[in-house]
Design a protein around this motif. Structure first.
Motif, PDB file in Angstrom:
ATOM      1  N   MET A 112       7.027   4.203  24.743  1.00  0.00           N
ATOM      2  CA  MET A 112       7.527   2.823  24.805  1.00  0.00           C
ATOM      3  C   MET A 112       7.276   2.079  23.495  1.00  0.00           C
ATOM      4  O   MET A 112       8.082   1.275  23.054  1.00  0.00           O
ATOM      5  N   TYR A 113       6.121   2.356  22.884  1.00  0.00           N
ATOM      6  CA  TYR A 113       5.751   1.623  21.672  1.00  0.00           C
ATOM      7  C   TYR A 113       5.933   2.466  20.411  1.00  0.00           C
ATOM      8  O   TYR A 113       5.529   2.047  19.328  1.00  0.00           O
ATOM      9  N   GLN A 114       6.538   3.650  20.533  1.00  0.00           N
ATOM     10  CA  GLN A 114       6.627   4.549  19.390  1.00  0.00           C
ATOM     11  C   GLN A 114       7.524   4.009  18.278  1.00  0.00           C
ATOM     12  O   GLN A 114       7.222   4.187  17.086  1.00  0.00           O
ATOM     13  N   GLU A 115       8.586   3.335  18.643  1.00  0.00           N
ATOM     14  CA  GLU A 115       9.463   2.780  17.614  1.00  0.00           C
ATOM     15  C   GLU A 115       8.751   1.686  16.821  1.00  0.00           C
ATOM     16  O   GLU A 115       8.851   1.625  15.580  1.00  0.00           O
ATOM     17  N   GLU A 116       8.043   0.829  17.523  1.00  0.00           N
ATOM     18  CA  GLU A 116       7.267  -0.217  16.836  1.00  0.00           C
ATOM     19  C   GLU A 116       6.195   0.407  15.961  1.00  0.00           C
ATOM     20  O   GLU A 116       5.937  -0.065  14.841  1.00  0.00           O
ATOM     21  N   TYR A 117       5.573   1.472  16.443  1.00  0.00           N
ATOM     22  CA  TYR A 117       4.542   2.172  15.672  1.00  0.00           C
ATOM     23  C   TYR A 117       5.135   2.718  14.371  1.00  0.00           C
ATOM     24  O   TYR A 117       4.565   2.518  13.284  1.00  0.00           O
ATOM     25  N   ARG A 118       6.283   3.393  14.472  1.00  0.00           N
ATOM     26  CA  ARG A 118       6.915   3.957  13.275  1.00  0.00           C
ATOM     27  C   ARG A 118       7.312   2.870  12.285  1.00  0.00           C
ATOM     28  O   ARG A 118       7.210   3.053  11.062  1.00  0.00           O
ATOM     29  N   ARG A 119       7.742   1.745  12.807  1.00  0.00           N
ATOM     30  CA  ARG A 119       8.158   0.641  11.934  1.00  0.00           C
ATOM     31  C   ARG A 119       6.978   0.039  11.163  1.00  0.00           C
ATOM     32  O   ARG A 119       7.131  -0.399  10.014  1.00  0.00           O
ATOM     33  N   LYS A 120       5.814   0.043  11.775  1.00  0.00           N
ATOM     34  CA  LYS A 120       4.631  -0.583  11.159  1.00  0.00           C
ATOM     35  C   LYS A 120       3.767   0.416  10.385  1.00  0.00           C
ATOM     36  O   LYS A 120       2.839   0.011   9.680  1.00  0.00           O
ATOM     37  N   LEU A 121       4.054   1.710  10.518  1.00  0.00           N
ATOM     38  CA  LEU A 121       3.271   2.736   9.839  1.00  0.00           C
ATOM     39  C   LEU A 121       3.618   2.783   8.358  1.00  0.00           C
ATOM     40  O   LEU A 121       4.782   2.981   7.978  1.00  0.00           O
ATOM     41  N   VAL A 122       2.599   2.585   7.505  1.00  0.00           N
ATOM     42  CA  VAL A 122       2.803   2.574   6.054  1.00  0.00           C
ATOM     43  C   VAL A 122       1.625   3.270   5.383  1.00  0.00           C
ATOM     44  O   VAL A 122       0.610   3.581   6.012  1.00  0.00           O
ATOM     45  N   SER A 123       1.735   3.481   4.108  1.00  0.00           N
ATOM     46  CA  SER A 123       0.599   3.993   3.336  1.00  0.00           C
ATOM     47  C   SER A 123      -0.425   2.878   3.131  1.00  0.00           C
ATOM     48  O   SER A 123      -0.111   1.684   3.270  1.00  0.00           O
ATOM     49  N   ALA A 124      -1.644   3.255   2.780  1.00  0.00           N
ATOM     50  CA  ALA A 124      -2.678   2.251   2.502  1.00  0.00           C
ATOM     51  C   ALA A 124      -2.255   1.365   1.339  1.00  0.00           C
ATOM     52  O   ALA A 124      -2.478   0.144   1.343  1.00  0.00           O
ATOM     53  N   GLU A 125      -1.625   1.967   0.322  1.00  0.00           N
ATOM     54  CA  GLU A 125      -1.188   1.212  -0.850  1.00  0.00           C
ATOM     55  C   GLU A 125      -0.160   0.158  -0.471  1.00  0.00           C
ATOM     56  O   GLU A 125      -0.182  -0.976  -0.989  1.00  0.00           O
ATOM     57  N   GLU A 126       0.735   0.527   0.438  1.00  0.00           N
ATOM     58  CA  GLU A 126       1.753  -0.426   0.887  1.00  0.00           C
ATOM     59  C   GLU A 126       1.127  -1.530   1.722  1.00  0.00           C
ATOM     60  O   GLU A 126       1.474  -2.714   1.586  1.00  0.00           O
ATOM     61  N   ALA A 127       0.187  -1.175   2.582  1.00  0.00           N
ATOM     62  CA  ALA A 127      -0.428  -2.155   3.487  1.00  0.00           C
ATOM     63  C   ALA A 127      -1.146  -3.256   2.728  1.00  0.00           C
ATOM     64  O   ALA A 127      -1.019  -4.446   3.057  1.00  0.00           O
ATOM     65  N   VAL A 128      -1.887  -2.893   1.689  1.00  0.00           N
ATOM     66  CA  VAL A 128      -2.723  -3.898   1.008  1.00  0.00           C
ATOM     67  C   VAL A 128      -1.928  -4.739   0.011  1.00  0.00           C
ATOM     68  O   VAL A 128      -2.508  -5.617  -0.645  1.00  0.00           O
ATOM     69  N   LYS A 129      -0.630  -4.503  -0.081  1.00  0.00           N
ATOM     70  CA  LYS A 129       0.185  -5.367  -0.939  1.00  0.00           C
ATOM     71  C   LYS A 129       0.236  -6.801  -0.425  1.00  0.00           C
ATOM     72  O   LYS A 129       0.594  -7.722  -1.174  1.00  0.00           O
ATOM     73  N   CYS A 130      -0.139  -7.003   0.837  1.00  0.00           N
ATOM     74  CA  CYS A 130      -0.135  -8.361   1.391  1.00  0.00           C
ATOM     75  C   CYS A 130      -1.292  -9.205   0.858  1.00  0.00           C
ATOM     76  O   CYS A 130      -1.312 -10.426   1.034  1.00  0.00           O
ATOM     77  N   VAL A 131      -2.273  -8.573   0.224  1.00  0.00           N
ATOM     78  CA  VAL A 131      -3.411  -9.309  -0.336  1.00  0.00           C
ATOM     79  C   VAL A 131      -2.994  -9.961  -1.645  1.00  0.00           C
ATOM     80  O   VAL A 131      -2.412  -9.314  -2.523  1.00  0.00           O
ATOM     81  N   LYS A 132      -3.305 -11.238  -1.778  1.00  0.00           N
ATOM     82  CA  LYS A 132      -2.962 -11.995  -2.983  1.00  0.00           C
ATOM     83  C   LYS A 132      -4.232 -12.528  -3.639  1.00  0.00           C
ATOM     84  O   LYS A 132      -5.281 -12.661  -2.988  1.00  0.00           O
ATOM     85  N   SER A 133      -4.142 -12.867  -4.896  1.00  0.00           N
ATOM     86  CA  SER A 133      -5.272 -13.493  -5.592  1.00  0.00           C
ATOM     87  C   SER A 133      -5.701 -14.751  -4.847  1.00  0.00           C
ATOM     88  O   SER A 133      -4.860 -15.523  -4.370  1.00  0.00           O
ATOM     89  N   GLY A 134      -7.010 -14.945  -4.732  1.00  0.00           N
ATOM     90  CA  GLY A 134      -7.554 -16.102  -4.032  1.00  0.00           C
ATOM     91  C   GLY A 134      -7.718 -15.896  -2.532  1.00  0.00           C
ATOM     92  O   GLY A 134      -8.263 -16.774  -1.852  1.00  0.00           O
ATOM     93  N   ASP A 135      -7.267 -14.744  -2.000  1.00  0.00           N
ATOM     94  CA  ASP A 135      -7.367 -14.486  -0.554  1.00  0.00           C
ATOM     95  C   ASP A 135      -8.804 -14.195  -0.126  1.00  0.00           C
ATOM     96  O   ASP A 135      -9.662 -13.809  -0.934  1.00  0.00           O
ATOM     97  N   ILE A 136      -9.025 -14.382   1.177  1.00  0.00           N
ATOM     98  CA  ILE A 136     -10.254 -13.924   1.823  1.00  0.00           C
ATOM     99  C   ILE A 136      -9.880 -12.776   2.745  1.00  0.00           C
ATOM    100  O   ILE A 136      -8.995 -12.905   3.599  1.00  0.00           O
ATOM    101  N   VAL A 137     -10.544 -11.642   2.547  1.00  0.00           N
ATOM    102  CA  VAL A 137     -10.264 -10.426   3.304  1.00  0.00           C
ATOM    103  C   VAL A 137     -11.503 -10.046   4.097  1.00  0.00           C
ATOM    104  O   VAL A 137     -12.616 -10.001   3.549  1.00  0.00           O
ATOM    105  N   ASP A 138     -11.332  -9.779   5.392  1.00  0.00           N
ATOM    106  CA  ASP A 138     -12.430  -9.280   6.210  1.00  0.00           C
ATOM    107  C   ASP A 138     -12.219  -7.800   6.495  1.00  0.00           C
ATOM    108  O   ASP A 138     -11.137  -7.384   6.933  1.00  0.00           O
ATOM    109  N   TYR A 139     -13.259  -7.016   6.235  1.00  0.00           N
ATOM    110  CA  TYR A 139     -13.283  -5.634   6.670  1.00  0.00           C
ATOM    111  C   TYR A 139     -13.934  -5.579   8.058  1.00  0.00           C
ATOM    112  O   TYR A 139     -14.787  -6.422   8.379  1.00  0.00           O
ATOM    113  N   GLY A 140     -13.549  -4.593   8.853  1.00  0.00           N
ATOM    114  CA  GLY A 140     -14.230  -4.402  10.115  1.00  0.00           C
ATOM    115  C   GLY A 140     -15.723  -4.186   9.885  1.00  0.00           C
ATOM    116  O   GLY A 140     -16.135  -3.579   8.891  1.00  0.00           O
ATOM    117  N   PHE A 141     -16.533  -4.703  10.797  1.00  0.00           N
ATOM    118  CA  PHE A 141     -17.976  -4.578  10.656  1.00  0.00           C
ATOM    119  C   PHE A 141     -18.420  -3.157  11.029  1.00  0.00           C
ATOM    120  O   PHE A 141     -17.744  -2.444  11.763  1.00  0.00           O
TER     121      PHE A 141
END
Length: 446
Positions: free
Chosen positions: A1-30
């Motif tokens: 049921m959710y496989q299409e959404e999964y494929r659409r959101k699946l990216v490389s790590a390099e692609e994923a972190v492109k959303c980070v901009k200068s001045g951002d605050i990023v939280d890593y999981g604890f």
């Protein structure tokens, strides 16, 4: 049921972190939620400036972003060995909080807004859920307010049952990154107890009885308590803790800890994160004897107060003659953090029949082999008071366990000196006299 959404959101790590901009605050999981692939990818973005990254109890591997000083400032809510080393190079900063308040810091807008949250999780199940694994903490509150949510799905993360807020749905996720199969969680078994640790554990065991509910931290001494409980004839112990360590597995496998006497979360150990061996993570996987909860449940003193016969056991660094407790620093140098110590010290004392134990070896040796007392007249400048004297219940060293609650300053000093290493007792008496917290009628003659 959710496989299409999964494929659409699946990216490389390099692609994923492109959303980070200068001045951002990023939280890593604890804890074990700290990402690996996305951290490596983000660290390569050296064009970024003034990005603040937050984590808690930084465990291996060393975060790559912390090494890129010109682009990132790394913070740890609760210092670990890695955080201490990074701090010594000016690469990490501590952020003090009351841990049980962490979710509300995000939801109520007290903490600075998080632009991106990146967490390591279990692979998605058939219903579209990513289990958070052996860390719950503040995660869902964090995800609710962040602009972007990135999950790093890892097949080696154990499925840890709730509880509450133990999973995130794919509809809340912006990007999915898949970790390689050889990306294992760090194997961190508890330290081997020293003879002093074992003696401290023996003193604590005098106060543990059938039906007690146990909270343990990390280290050799808690492991010694767990082993002694496993080898005892105690019955129907319970567990309610912020942190699950290997000692809980010992107590549960022996049948001593089963939660049958608990008023809440009967038959289950409620916790908010786990750090331990691979054996522990395998034991926790899909194990209904554990209940993963957010920290505003496990650590709230008002929740802990609902548990009868709570026994809270925590380590500390040093205690002064006024019975102020330093649980986190060596002078101005941050070496640990408050974590849930404040929460459980107070909560255990609200519990009917509950007790709080703050434990330490009476002395330690420096790198040159010189012996130093952990019981000191007063703290050195810039040392941190983690637990004020008004909250202190029992203090324990290898020389005994004594209750300080309700006692006057001179009596506390006398009892505390009795817990010190014999080599330092006479000097501590002289210092107590100077501080006017020693009664001459009680003076111990040399």
């Amino acid at each position: 049921m959710y496989q299409e959404e999964y494929r659409r959101k699946l990216v490389s790590a390099e692609e994923a972190v492109k959303c980070v901009k200068s001045g951002d605050i990023v939280d890593y999981g604890f804890f074990n939620g700290k990402p690996v692939l996305c951290d490596q990818a983000l660290a390569k973005r050296t064009e970024l400036r003034d990005v603040k990254v937050f984590c808690a109890v930084t465990i291996p591997p060393v975060p790559e972003v912390a090494k890129v000083r010109d682009s990132f400032t790394y913070h740890d809510w609760q210092f670990s060995k890695i955080a201490r080393v990074l701090q010594s190079y000016g690469l990490c900063y501590y952020s003090p909080i009351l841990y049980h308040q962490a979710p509300s810091l995000y939801r109520d807008g007290i903490a600075q807004h998080r632009n991106v949250v990146i967490i390591r999780v279990c692979p998605m199940d058939k219903n579209g859920w990513f289990n958070l694994g052996p860390q719950n903490s503040e995660t869902m509150a964090n995800l609710e307010v962040a602009d972007y949510v990135i999950v790093e799905a890892n097949k080696n993360v154990p499925v840890c049952l709730g509880g509450a807020e133990e999973s995130v749905h794919i509809s809340q996720v912006d990007y999915i990154v898949e970790a390689p199969e050889d990306d294992l969680l760090p194997d961190i078994p508890g330290a081997i107890p020293s003879e002093a640790d074992k003696q401290i554990a023996r003193h604590i065991m005098d106060y543990v009885h059938d039906g007690s509910c146990i909270q343990l931290g990390i280290g050799g001494m808690p492991n010694a308590v767990g082993r002694m409980i496993a080898d005892s004839d105690l019955k129907d112990l319970g567990g309610h803790t912020e942190m699950v360590v290997d000692a809980y597995m010992d107590m549960m496998e022996s049948g001593r800890l089963n939660g049958r006497a608990k008023r809440i979360d009967r038959n289950r150990v409620a916790y908010t994160f786990a750090i331990g061996s691979h054996k522990l993570y395998e034991y926790m996987n899909n194990n209904p004897a554990f209940a993963s909860y957010p920290v505003n449940y496990t650590n709230d003193p008002r929740v802990i107060a609902q548990i009868d016969n709570m026994v809270s056991i925590n380590n500390c660094v040093e205690v002064d003659l006024y019975t102020q407790v330093n649980g986190e620093s060596k002078g101005p140098v941050q070496i640990s953090g408050n974590g849930g110590m404040w929460d459980f010290v107070l909560g255990a004392q609200y519990s009917r029949g509950g007790k709080s134990f703050l434990c330490m070896t009476s002395s330690y040796k420096d790198k040159d082999g010189n012996l130093h007392s952990r019981i000191v007249p007063t703290f050195t400048p810039a040392s941190i008071v983690t637990i004020p004297r008004q909250q202190v219940d029992y203090i324990v060293t290898e020389f005994g366990a004594v209750q300080m609650r309700s006692k006057p300053t001179w009596q506390r000093a006398e009892l505390l000196i009795g817990l010190a290493h014999p080599q330092f007792r006479d000097d501590l008496i002289k210092e107590a006299e100077k501080l006017n917290i020693w009664r001459k009628t009680n003076k111990i003659e040399a």
